[in-house]
Design an enzyme around this catalytic site. Structure first.
Site, short mmCIF file in Angstrom:
data_model
loop_
_atom_site.label_atom_id
_atom_site.label_comp_id
_atom_site.label_asym_id
_atom_site.label_seq_id
_atom_site.Cartn_x
_atom_site.Cartn_y
_atom_site.Cartn_z
CB ILE A 127 63.72 -13.10 47.91
CG1 ILE A 127 63.63 -14.41 47.12
CG2 ILE A 127 62.91 -12.00 47.24
CD1 ILE A 127 62.21 -14.94 46.99
CD GLU A 129 74.30 -14.20 48.18
OE1 GLU A 129 75.43 -14.25 47.67
OE2 GLU A 129 73.78 -13.14 48.59
N GLY A 130 72.49 -18.57 48.93
CA GLY A 130 73.15 -19.71 49.54
C GLY A 130 74.59 -19.79 49.10
CB ALA A 131 77.18 -22.32 49.77
CG PHE A 132 77.70 -23.89 45.88
CD1 PHE A 132 78.95 -23.35 45.68
CD2 PHE A 132 77.55 -24.90 46.81
CE1 PHE A 132 80.04 -23.81 46.40
CE2 PHE A 132 78.63 -25.37 47.54
CZ PHE A 132 79.89 -24.82 47.33
CB SER A 133 71.71 -21.50 44.98
OG SER A 133 71.39 -21.53 46.36
NE ARG A 134 72.98 -13.85 42.87
CZ ARG A 134 73.22 -12.59 42.50
NH1 ARG A 134 73.47 -11.66 43.41
NH2 ARG A 134 73.22 -12.28 41.21
CE LYS A 152 67.19 -24.32 45.32
NZ LYS A 152 67.23 -25.12 46.57
CG ASP A 259 66.95 -30.28 56.30
OD1 ASP A 259 67.25 -30.31 57.51
OD2 ASP A 259 67.36 -29.40 55.52
#
EC number: 2.7.11.1
Length: 512
Positions: A127, A129-134, A152, A259
């Site tokens: 659902i 996705e990131g630079a170093f994670s899903r 995550k 943030d």
């Protein structure tokens, strides 16, 4: 002052997959997203098409090594945070242990490589996705509780690698200590706090860190802004009040989020109830329930959150459009940086675009440092002076003059109409009138209001007993009212045995 901003992707952000807004991730070497066009005629289009902001650490004239050493030193010297780590991992893997064993899930041909080292959960679909994670939707294995969760999975080789140079952009993975800090703070602030996404579990394997949290079914507030263009004052108040309660809870514990932005606000959906059989407008606000499909609002992503020592921090970080000026103009800053971010969010909710936007980064930083924003026509023509006054006090450049969290919760506009009102009651229980009560009483008043219409739809004794939770606060913790001053003497805890009990409705989960 010469400002030379550089952006460092934190590498463990949640990038939801949505059709409504474009974004780029650091894995593609495109961690800088398009900024809003300076032409006011294109504000909403630009915000919808290119303004999604990933969580970025913003490094202003601070080398990554110095920043990293500063954060590491604070963590290593903070015995209370070490206690948090011990508490979190007491029933999980020890900090120095890893595992190469795969889960007992029967199939050896997994669709996702993350499944191989994950225990007790089955990954259903990706659902985010990131630079170093899903991020995955998942369910528990060999358990009676089949409620879906969000997991995550952070790949270790991604976050432990050296900085990767991508043109003028510098992308750096987060350290293991930072991941553990995120987990520790997330677990702490989400305990008995309905306005933060609930922490469930943490696992560490040979190649991954797994953060298991509740699955919030509605999606991001950001996407609702894109879909609705902007919110009515009532709906904006409904959302921002819940954000303020979440921040209040964190500030009680001496923790700053750093943030706060629409992308980090999730919501539980509510149905639309028409009048006399007619479907109401999608963005119509219903007293005591919500509107725009938005019910309960939850704050997420604690990757940049920090427990303050001496009530200040010095590491420049955040998302640039929502970061306070003192973060990059001063050596130290306080919890009031969260109030600036709340002001930016409120501004965006009311008009559909953020207060600070500029293609050129240096110009953008100058605008932020001067507090250079405008209530542009026609978007602000019909917005009340009370709402503008609240925004003005939140976006005060001088942190000493800026609203703190209690000032904001006492703001006349925030209390002029009450999103906490129970629609069964003829009286208003305003934020101001309940500030002298404990945190959970304020939150519970909101939950009662949000659940009122749902209770009418399903009023059986079974459903009431099966779909409720309890929120607790000890009598001893009632002295935490007011702005936080100084370090807590002990960990902030909510004890079941000596607590007042408040019951709230928990809606059934339907997701993707």
């Amino acid at each position: 002052m010469s400002v030379n901003p550089e952006f460092i992707a934190d590498g463990i952000d949640f990038y939801p997959t949505t059709p409504d807004a474009a974004y780029f991730n650091a894995a593609d070497g495109k961690n800088k997203v398009n900024r809003i066009n300076g032409n006011s005629e294109n504000l909403h289009h630009s915000f919808a098409s290119g303004c999604r902001r990933s969580s970025l650490s913003v490094d202003f004239n601070v080398t990554s090594s110095d920043s990293e050493k500063s954060e590491q030193s604070c963590l290593e010297n903070n015995s209370q945070e070490d206690e948090y780590f011990c508490d979190i991992f007491s029933t999980e893997l020890k900090l120095d242990e890893t595992s190469n064993k795969s889960t007992d899930y029967s199939s050896s041909n997994h669709q996702y490589p993350e499944q191989l080292e994950l225990h007790n959960y089955k990954l259903l679909n990706k659902i985010g996705e990131g630079a170093f994670s899903r991020v995955f939707k998942a369910v528990g294995i060999n358990t009676d509780d089949q409620a879906p969760v969000a997991i995550k999975a952070i790949i270790k080789k991604g976050i432990s690698s050296d900085a990767i140079l991508k043109g003028n952009d510098r992308i750096q993975g987060s350290s293991r200590k930072k991941v553990l800090n995120e987990v520790a703070i997330h677990k702490l602030v989400s305990k008995n706090n309905p306005h933060c996404t609930k922490f469930i579990a943490f696992q560490e394997s040979a190649n991954y860190y797994y953060l298991v949290t509740e699955l919030v079914t509605g999606g991001e507030i950001f996407d609702r802004i894109v879909q609705l263009t902007c919110f009515s004052e009532d709906l904006a108040r409904h959302v921002i009040t819940q954000v303020a309660i979440a921040i209040k809870h964190m500030h009680y514990m001496g923790i700053v989020h750093r943030d706060v932005k629409p992308e980090n606000l999730l919501f539980e959906p509510i149905p639309f109830y028409g009048l006399d059989g007619d479907m109401q407008k999608e963005d119509e606000f219903t007293l005591g329930v919500g509107g725009g499909g938005i019910g309960l609002v939850k704050l997420m992503d604690f990757g940049l959150a920090k427990k303050l020592r001496n009530n200040t921090a010095k590491t420049p970080c955040g998302t640039i459009e929502y970061v306070a000026s003192e973060v990059f103009t001063s050596k130290r800053y306080s919890m009031k940086v969260d109030m600036w971010s709340i002001g930016c969010v409120l501004f965006t909710l009311l008009c559909g675009y953020p207060p600070f936007y500029e293609k050129n980064e240096k110009t953008l930083l100058k605008k932020i440092s001067r507090g250079d924003y405008e209530f542009l026509a026609p978007w602000w023509d019909n917005i009340s002076s009370g709402a503008k006054n609240a925004v003005t006090h939140l976006l005060e450049v001088d942190p000493n003059k800026r609203y703190d969290i209690d000032d904001f919760l006492n703001d006349p506009w925030l209390n002029s109409y009450d999103c906490l009102k129970d629609s069964n009651s003829n009286s208003y229980a305003s934020v101001q009138s309940i500030l002298n009560d404990s945190f959970d009483e304020r939150a519970e008043t909101l939950h009662c209001a949000l659940s009122c219409q749902s209770e009418k739809q399903d009023d059986t004794e079974f459903s009431r007993s099966e779909s409720s939770e309890y929120i607790f606060m000890t009598e001893e913790d009632r002295n935490l009212r007011g702005s936080w001053i100084g370090e807590p003497k002990e960990c902030f805890t909510l004890d079941l045995a000596t607590s007042s009990i408040y019951r709230r409705r928990k809606n059934k989960i339907f997701f993707w």
